[in-house]
Write an enzyme that holds these catalytic residues in place. Sequence first.
Site, PDB file in Angstrom:
ATOM      1  N   ASN A 281       0.837  -1.110  -0.137  1.00 35.74           N
ATOM      2  CA  ASN A 281      -0.020   0.084  -0.091  1.00 35.74           C
ATOM      3  C   ASN A 281       0.948   1.410   0.050  1.00 35.74           C
ATOM      4  O   ASN A 281       1.947   1.354   0.836  1.00 35.74           O
ATOM      5  CB  ASN A 281      -0.940  -0.083   1.208  1.00 35.74           C
ATOM      6  CG  ASN A 281      -1.893   0.966   1.403  1.00 35.74           C
ATOM      7  OD1 ASN A 281      -2.788   1.066   0.419  1.00 35.74           O
ATOM      8  ND2 ASN A 281      -1.975   1.819   2.467  1.00 35.74           N
TER       9      ASN A 281
ATOM     10  N   HIS B 202      -5.315   9.576  -1.844  1.00 28.37           N
ATOM     11  CA  HIS B 202      -5.365  10.983  -1.305  1.00 28.37           C
ATOM     12  C   HIS B 202      -5.329  11.931  -2.381  1.00 28.37           C
ATOM     13  O   HIS B 202      -4.196  12.208  -2.594  1.00 28.37           O
ATOM     14  CB  HIS B 202      -4.457  11.071  -0.288  1.00 28.37           C
ATOM     15  CG  HIS B 202      -4.374   9.971   1.136  1.00 28.37           C
ATOM     16  ND1 HIS B 202      -5.458  10.185   1.987  1.00 28.37           N
ATOM     17  CD2 HIS B 202      -3.637   9.062   1.576  1.00 28.37           C
ATOM     18  CE1 HIS B 202      -5.329   9.201   2.774  1.00 28.37           C
ATOM     19  NE2 HIS B 202      -4.373   8.622   2.703  1.00 28.37           N
TER      20      HIS B 202
HETATM   21  C1  GLA Z   1      -1.290   7.400   5.314  1.00 28.00           C
HETATM   22  C2  GLA Z   1      -1.411   5.990   6.123  1.00 28.00           C
HETATM   23  C3  GLA Z   1      -2.674   6.073   7.043  1.00 28.00           C
HETATM   24  C4  GLA Z   1      -2.878   7.316   7.464  1.00 28.00           C
HETATM   25  C5  GLA Z   1      -2.916   8.462   6.627  1.00 28.00           C
HETATM   26  C6  GLA Z   1      -3.183   9.952   7.106  1.00 28.00           C
HETATM   27  O1  GLA Z   1      -1.928   7.179   4.090  1.00 28.00           O
HETATM   28  O2  GLA Z   1      -1.285   4.685   5.463  1.00 28.00           O
HETATM   29  O3  GLA Z   1      -2.537   4.885   7.911  1.00 28.00           O
HETATM   30  O4  GLA Z   1      -2.021   7.565   8.547  1.00 28.00           O
HETATM   31  O5  GLA Z   1      -1.485   8.485   6.144  1.00 28.00           O
HETATM   32  O6  GLA Z   1      -4.003   9.773   8.068  1.00 28.00           O
END
Ligand code: GLA
Length: 360
Positions: A208, A243
């Site tokens: 991931n 994101h």
């Molecule tokens: C990353 C991590 C998540 C979380 C986000 C911010 O994407 O994988 O677990 O911490 O940052 O909330």
Amino acid sequence: MLAAIMLLIISCSSPEDVDPDPIDNSNQPIPLKELFKDHFPIGAAVTPNHMDSRTPHGRALIQHFNSLVAENVMKPDALQRVKGTYTWANADRIIQFAKENNMLVRGHTLTWHSQTPDWFFYDENGELHTPEVAMKQLEEHITAVVSRYKGDVYAWDVVNEAMFDWDPNGQIIYREDSPWYKIMGPAYIDSAFVYAHRADPDAKLFYNDYNSIFSWKRNKIFDLVKRLKDNNIPIHGVGLQGHWNVGTSIQDLRTTLELFRGLGVEIQITELDLSVYLSPNEPGSTTYTEQFNMRQRIAYPEIFRVLLDYSDVITGVTFWGIGDDASWLDTPGRKHFPFLLDEQLQPKPAYLEVQRLIRR
Ligand code: GLA
């Protein structure tokens, strides 16, 4: 006279006028999990206090989602802050709520440089552990966690964010400042997948990462996943964190999905939130302006159009939250309104656009 009117009506109506599904024309929101039921499970990142059907969040989860991921409480610092002492209660609550409501659970995350206690990496003198010590500890952690939730957690983010994010010269592949990397180079990635698979051979195992649809990073991730597969390391898929924002390139998303489809792995969008801002320099707002609304009404269906085109390989889409009332992106004076549910956990206009896309 009546016959003449009837004739007029009949002659004026073409087959296209006949509404095949009367529900489609209504503006009544259809629960997200219903909308996507022929395509992929739809999930949300949650905290333990959401796990109560009497609360608005609990109700929204039950209504819209059929998959959950813990926002924080399954990370190493939450499950084993002190070496050898596991704290399961919060994670257990999520599993229990999911069971009661027929939801899947994704596990997040087993191996990460962040939100991981120092004892995983350093000895009492502050020196990095030897590879042997570090690997033994990681194996114990992964074995304990995956075994406990065997059969309850169907997919794990086994390794999170191991690749270097920005590298104009294309020389730096891995995140070299990660203590995991400092201790033994990239071999920890391979080992983590092996440990997870041993503990639950049925679990789907994912790598991931964020920024994973962008050219500077996706090829590194591709090479990693390919290397693992070529070496018979048990990896089943890649998690694209998602994101993004309302200006994120649809073409980059498509190119990335095409690339990983070609590799024969599952793809999950694991942390979807679509910020209303086009750049970090745009002035912040704490109200959901008409401009934000218009941007999301366009961007959200565009993104889901692409995801639907790849639903043969996309096996899950998870939002990194529930509704606009709370997002990790928000800072004082600057709310990002990144979800399809608003601050009252009600469907936004962008939601109805996504619904129209699917039910048109
Ligand atoms: C990353 C991590 C998540 C979380 C986000 C911010 O994407 O994988 O677990 O911490 O940052 O909330």
